[in-house]
Design a protein around this motif. Structure first.
Motif, PDB file in Angstrom:
ATOM      1  N   PRO A 139    -107.076 -12.451 -60.630  1.00 38.61           N
ATOM      2  CA  PRO A 139    -108.042 -13.378 -60.021  1.00 38.61           C
ATOM      3  C   PRO A 139    -107.386 -14.365 -59.053  1.00 38.61           C
ATOM      4  CG  PRO A 139    -107.372 -14.254 -62.129  1.00 38.61           C
ATOM      5  CD  PRO A 139    -106.542 -12.999 -61.897  1.00 38.61           C
ATOM      6  N   LEU A 140    -106.223 -14.027 -58.529  1.00 36.20           N
ATOM      7  CA  LEU A 140    -105.435 -14.971 -57.734  1.00 36.20           C
ATOM      8  C   LEU A 140    -106.147 -15.502 -56.497  1.00 36.20           C
ATOM      9  CD1 LEU A 140    -101.897 -13.338 -57.991  1.00 36.20           C
ATOM     10  CD2 LEU A 140    -102.884 -15.165 -59.381  1.00 36.20           C
ATOM     11  N   PRO A 141    -106.927 -14.696 -55.758  1.00 34.83           N
ATOM     12  CA  PRO A 141    -107.569 -15.255 -54.558  1.00 34.83           C
ATOM     13  C   PRO A 141    -108.458 -16.463 -54.839  1.00 34.83           C
ATOM     14  CG  PRO A 141    -107.665 -12.871 -54.499  1.00 34.83           C
ATOM     15  CD  PRO A 141    -107.151 -13.238 -55.860  1.00 34.83           C
ATOM     16  N   ALA A 142    -108.990 -16.557 -56.054  1.00 35.43           N
ATOM     17  CA  ALA A 142    -109.878 -17.672 -56.392  1.00 35.43           C
ATOM     18  C   ALA A 142    -109.119 -18.863 -56.961  1.00 35.43           C
ATOM     19  CB  ALA A 142    -110.938 -17.208 -57.392  1.00 35.43           C
ATOM     20  N   HIS A 143    -107.797 -18.763 -57.068  1.00 37.99           N
ATOM     21  CA  HIS A 143    -106.989 -19.839 -57.659  1.00 37.99           C
ATOM     22  C   HIS A 143    -105.890 -20.224 -56.677  1.00 37.99           C
ATOM     23  CE1 HIS A 143    -108.888 -19.488 -61.661  1.00 37.99           C
ATOM     24  NE2 HIS A 143    -108.945 -18.189 -61.370  1.00 37.99           N
ATOM     25  N   SER A 144    -106.219 -21.046 -55.716  1.00 36.51           N
ATOM     26  CA  SER A 144    -105.279 -21.389 -54.648  1.00 36.51           C
ATOM     27  C   SER A 144    -104.589 -22.726 -54.853  1.00 36.51           C
ATOM     28  CB  SER A 144    -106.021 -21.429 -53.314  1.00 36.51           C
ATOM     29  OG  SER A 144    -106.916 -22.534 -53.283  1.00 36.51           O
TER      30      SER A 144
END
Length: 496
Positions: A139-144
């Motif tokens: 889910p990295l794109p949503a956790h910047s």
């Protein structure tokens, strides 16, 4: 003889080989293919410049802020995958349309989806600040951590999704046309000749390769669309989640199959163009047919070699990934490399920029498989995977493999109409081949020294090799710019 749509190459040292007269779709789509290649040429030059800027920054020659570096890295990565696909699709469509009736409308639709997607991707990166690399691992794109917002992530994901939709339409159309012409995908793969006792003329290499590309890319893009949609929903509704390991498997299945298909599409140009120089037709022999079928099966299952570092992945998947890393690329590469040498040997052909780039591309593909197999060994991968060894091996594939094929096809489109190669073109050819290989070797050398990949700032002991890499990158980009300028100038002059 010269058939419609088949240029007479005798004036520049080639031999005119009779082709099957193209259906109307080939004539009507030629201008769109030229547009495909013009866009490909410009974007390749831009993305290679991005790579030069990153290497210069790591070398301390330029001061690129870290956030901008990772934006460039993201654009460079996703852009090279996408533009290699667009250029490869142009090559495949151009030659496949000689044998089956393809839809010009679908070819244009794919370009429309591609351009719309690119606008959204670039907006998400350079306006919104998205910088999570091409892999968009859930889910990295949503956790910047506040570096970019959900709008930037959504723009990027929707953009990639639109590009995928366009390609999916294109491959569905190629599948339709192939089945309509040959009756089934199996017949288009030459299975009656490869596995049966049929003595009928097998499908030409362009059809065989196009059929494999169609078969592997339809499920790959469909899986990619699913994980992109899941990531998009998670971005807008963080409470929605899926298993992260499953998501990573889906992402790499999509990415690995698609990037491999780019060289499978581009190599069709070698099968079709090189015989016009040597006077020796490229035949669909039984080993050729068997090799493409084997590659089709293995490329769908080899992607777990990207997940060796994921200890939670099933053990059987890692074992399969290692075994297939040794075997998946060899069948079609072996028959192509051997056939290339046999086609050229004592043919009496006169070397041009077109034929030279195509020959270099096969040799680059052959060389690139060696560091890839090395990295596909689990014991070595544990040490080397997160180092510059990885960009080293895929830069050999891209620079000296698929991109050289695309440049060779661009020269074919225009120089086939009588424009001679100049001294600058020939100098650019040698510069591109030598500097491109050396540039990739520097990556491999740094990887062997355990220099990490994806680092914006490098430590002092690494800078000397970084500077050498940046200098070689400058030479490679300069040569590529010559190729691009020549193609655009010739294409404009002839109204291609």
């Amino acid at each position: 003889m010269t058939t419609t749509g088949t240029p007479d190459l005798r004036a520049r040292g080639g031999v005119d080989v009779a082709y099957t007269p193209p259906p109307d779709s080939a004539v009507r789509g030629r201008g769109v293919v030229a547009l495909y290649m013009a866009i490909t040429a410009v974007v390749l030059a831009l993305l290679m410049t991005f790579g030069l800027l990153m290497r210069a920054s790591q070398a301390g020659v330029l001061a690129v802020p870290a956030n901008r570096f990772y934006q460039l890295l993201t654009a460079h990565g996703i852009g090279m995958v996408a533009i290699s696909g667009l250029g490869g699709a142009g090559v495949m469509w151009y030659f496949l349309s000689r044998y089956v009736s393809l839809s010009r409308g679908i070819l244009l639709a794919n370009l429309g989806f591609f351009l719309a997607g690119v606008v959204l991707v670039l907006g998400g990166i350079f306006v919104g600040g998205f910088a999570a690399a091409w892999t968009f691992l859930f889910p990295l794109p949503a956790h910047s951590l506040g570096v970019w917002g959900p709008g930037a992530t959504a723009s990027y994901l929707v953009g990639v999704l639109l590009v995928g939709v366009g390609f999916l339409l294109l491959y569905l159309d190629t599948g339709r046309a192939i089945i309509r012409r040959y009756g089934s995908l199996g017949r288009a793969l030459g299975w009656p000749q490869a596995f049966g006792k049929s003595t009928a003329e097998p499908p030409p290499p362009a059809v065989v390769a196009s059929t494999v590309v169609t078969i592997i890319n339809v499920p790959a893009i469909a899986v990619g669309a699913v994980i992109l949609t899941v990531s998009l929903v998670n971005t807008l509704a963080p409470g929605f989640r899926v298993n992260a390991l499953l998501a990573k498997n889906m992402t790499y299945f999509f990415g690995h199959v698609f990037i491999n298909s780019t060289i499978y599409m581009a190599v069709i140009g070698v099968y079709e163009i090189l015989p016009t120089f040597t006077g020796r037709p490229w035949k669909s022999t039984r080993p050729f047919l068997l090799a493409w079928t084997a590659t089709m099966a293995m490329v769908m299952a080899v992607y777990p070699h990207h997940l060796f570092m994921d200890f939670a992945n099933p053990r059987w998947a890692s074992v399969m990934g290692q075994i297939l890393s040794y075997t998946s690329g060899l069948p079609v590469l072996a028959v192509t490399a051997i056939a290339t040498l046999a086609n050229v040997y004592r043919s009496g052909m006169r070397w041009s920029v077109t034929s030279s780039l195509l020959f270099v591309s096969i040799m680059g593909w052959s060389v690139g498989v060696i560091p890839a197999i090395v990295d596909g060994t689990i014991a070595i991968n544990r040490v080397m995977h997160n180092t510059l060894w990885v960009p080293g091996h895929f830069h050999v594939y891209l620079l000296l493999g698929v991109v050289a094929m695309l440049f060779g096809f661009m020269y074919f489109l225009t120089s086939a109409r009588g424009a001679p190669d100049g001294a600058l073109d020939r100098a650019a050819l040698w510069t591109y081949a030598v500097a491109g290989l050396a540039f990739s070797v520097v990556f491999l050398a740094e990887g062997a020294l355990s220099v990490p990949r994806r680092w914006a700032v490098h430590l002092a002991p690494w800078v000397a090799l970084d500077r050498l890499g940046a200098a070689l990158a400058l030479l490679t980009v300069a040569a590529a710019v010559v190729f691009v300028a020549t193609f655009l100038r010739r294409a404009r002059a002839i109204g291609a």
